[in-house]
Design an enzyme around this catalytic site. Structure first.
Site, mmCIF file in Angstrom:
data_model
loop_
_atom_site.group_PDB
_atom_site.id
_atom_site.type_symbol
_atom_site.label_atom_id
_atom_site.label_comp_id
_atom_site.label_asym_id
_atom_site.label_seq_id
_atom_site.Cartn_x
_atom_site.Cartn_y
_atom_site.Cartn_z
ATOM 1 C CG ASN A 9 30.446 -49.505 -99.775
ATOM 2 O OD1 ASN A 9 31.641 -49.489 -99.465
ATOM 3 N ND2 ASN A 9 29.951 -48.724 -100.730
ATOM 4 C CE LYS A 11 28.836 -45.432 -99.118
ATOM 5 N NZ LYS A 11 28.007 -44.432 -99.752
ATOM 6 C CG HIS A 94 29.586 -47.541 -104.904
ATOM 7 N ND1 HIS A 94 29.438 -46.184 -104.730
ATOM 8 C CD2 HIS A 94 28.777 -48.139 -104.001
ATOM 9 C CE1 HIS A 94 28.558 -45.978 -103.746
ATOM 10 N NE2 HIS A 94 28.146 -47.144 -103.286
ATOM 11 C CD GLU A 96 29.823 -43.239 -102.549
ATOM 12 O OE1 GLU A 96 30.708 -43.957 -102.064
ATOM 13 O OE2 GLU A 96 28.731 -43.049 -101.994
ATOM 14 C CD GLU A 164 24.359 -49.195 -104.002
ATOM 15 O OE1 GLU A 164 24.134 -49.435 -102.811
ATOM 16 O OE2 GLU A 164 25.422 -48.704 -104.414
ATOM 17 N N GLY A 170 22.920 -42.315 -99.337
ATOM 18 C CA GLY A 170 23.382 -41.376 -98.316
ATOM 19 C C GLY A 170 22.484 -40.181 -98.113
ATOM 20 C CB SER A 210 18.607 -44.110 -97.539
ATOM 21 O OG SER A 210 19.404 -43.009 -97.965
HETATM 22 C C1 PEP Z 1 26.055 -47.276 -100.819
HETATM 23 O O1 PEP Z 1 26.935 -46.441 -100.800
HETATM 24 O O2 PEP Z 1 26.195 -48.313 -101.471
HETATM 25 C C2 PEP Z 1 24.842 -47.011 -100.057
HETATM 26 C C3 PEP Z 1 23.772 -47.690 -100.348
HETATM 27 O O3 PEP Z 1 24.909 -46.010 -99.096
HETATM 28 P P1 PEP Z 1 23.781 -45.623 -98.020
HETATM 29 O O4 PEP Z 1 23.237 -46.924 -97.455
HETATM 30 O O5 PEP Z 1 24.482 -44.814 -97.012
HETATM 31 O O6 PEP Z 1 22.717 -44.894 -98.754
#
Ligand code: PEP
Length: 252
Positions: A9, A11, A94, A96, A164, A170, A210
């Site tokens: 992703n 973003k 998601h 976000e 998630e 992040g 992460s």
């Molecule tokens: C995400 O935004 O779906 C995600 C898992 O981000 P990150 O891997 O940076 O934690």
């Protein structure tokens, strides 16, 4: 046997030129791996260019969001018809989008149903935030999100789910493989009840939060975890190809 899926992703990162450059770097490394499905989800503006850069490749293309109507007066939105022929997958709900754009149950459910109607495979994201995690509410929160996000969805066959935990996105603080597997097992049980046990056995449920090339093995070695949705690490070619390679080796 479910084939693992590693989805990147991107973003709101990369200009069109940067997106093309990144995918050109990824392609030769990823094309030689065939027991793991590979997916990149660039920003809308780069989808066509990335699709063109991937003609003949086994790397698939997905969108990060989509509206549920086919066309009309919805300024700034992108419809399933526009994604058809470009994307095989679309990320829906998601955290976000939930946090900054107030997306919730009914909208998410309509988006998933629209994606399925248009043969675009939805990746539904669910996960608890830090406060909910600390209060021991993970099961309840994830079950409620699944219930509302799937309320108007009749066919679950083409669904992918990404668990998630928001506190892991992040932050550099990933969940443990065991923790993630526990919640993902719960999600699979929910899917069996909501659809059928055949669907629950077949659909892929990913972990996200992460993920790096150094910790992915811990996740894909778990019985219920079928890959990862990767944010930050998907923007670094070496790291993303590393995640795919480790997944492929772990699942051999
Ligand atoms: C995400 O935004 O779906 C995600 C898992 O981000 P990150 O891997 O940076 O934690």
């Amino acid at each position: 046997m479910r084939q693992p899926l590693i989805a990147g992703n991107w973003k709101m990162n990369t200009t069109k030129d940067e997106a093309i450059a990144l995918v050109k770097e990824l392609r030769p490394e990823l094309d030689i791996i065939n027991n793991t499905e590979k997916l990149v989800c660039p920003p809308f503006i780069s989808l066509v260019a990335v699709r063109e850069a991937l003609v003949g490749s086994t790397v698939k293309v997905g969108a990060q969001n989509m509206y549920f109507e086919e066309k009309g007066a919805y300024t700034g939105e992108i419809s399933p018809l526009m994604l058809t022929g470009i994307c095989e997958y679309v990320i829906i709900g998601h955290s976000e989008r939930r946090q900054y754009f107030r997306e919730a149950g009914e909208t998410i459910s309509k988006k998933i149903a629209a994606a399925i109607r248009h043969n675009i495979r939805p990746i539904l994201c669910v996960g608890e935030n830090l406060g909910e995690y600390e209060a021991g509410q993970t099961r309840e929160v994830v079950s409620d999100q699944l219930k509302s996000s799937l309320s108007g969805v009749e066919k679950g066959d083409t669904l992918t789910i990404a668990y998630e935990p928001v506190w892991a996105i992040g932050t550099g603080k990933a969940a443990t493989g065991k923790q993630a597997n526990e919640t993902i097992h719960l999600i699979r049980t929910f899917i069996a009840g909501r659809f059928t046990s055949r669907i629950a056995d077949n659909i892929r449920i990913l972990y996200g939060g992460s993920v790096t090339a150094s910790n992915i093995a811990e996740f894909v070695a778990q019985p219920d975890i079928d890959g990862a949705l990767v944010g930050g690490a998907s923007l670094k070619a070496k790291e993303f190809t590393g995640i795919v390679k480790v997944t492929s080796q772990t699942r051999k």
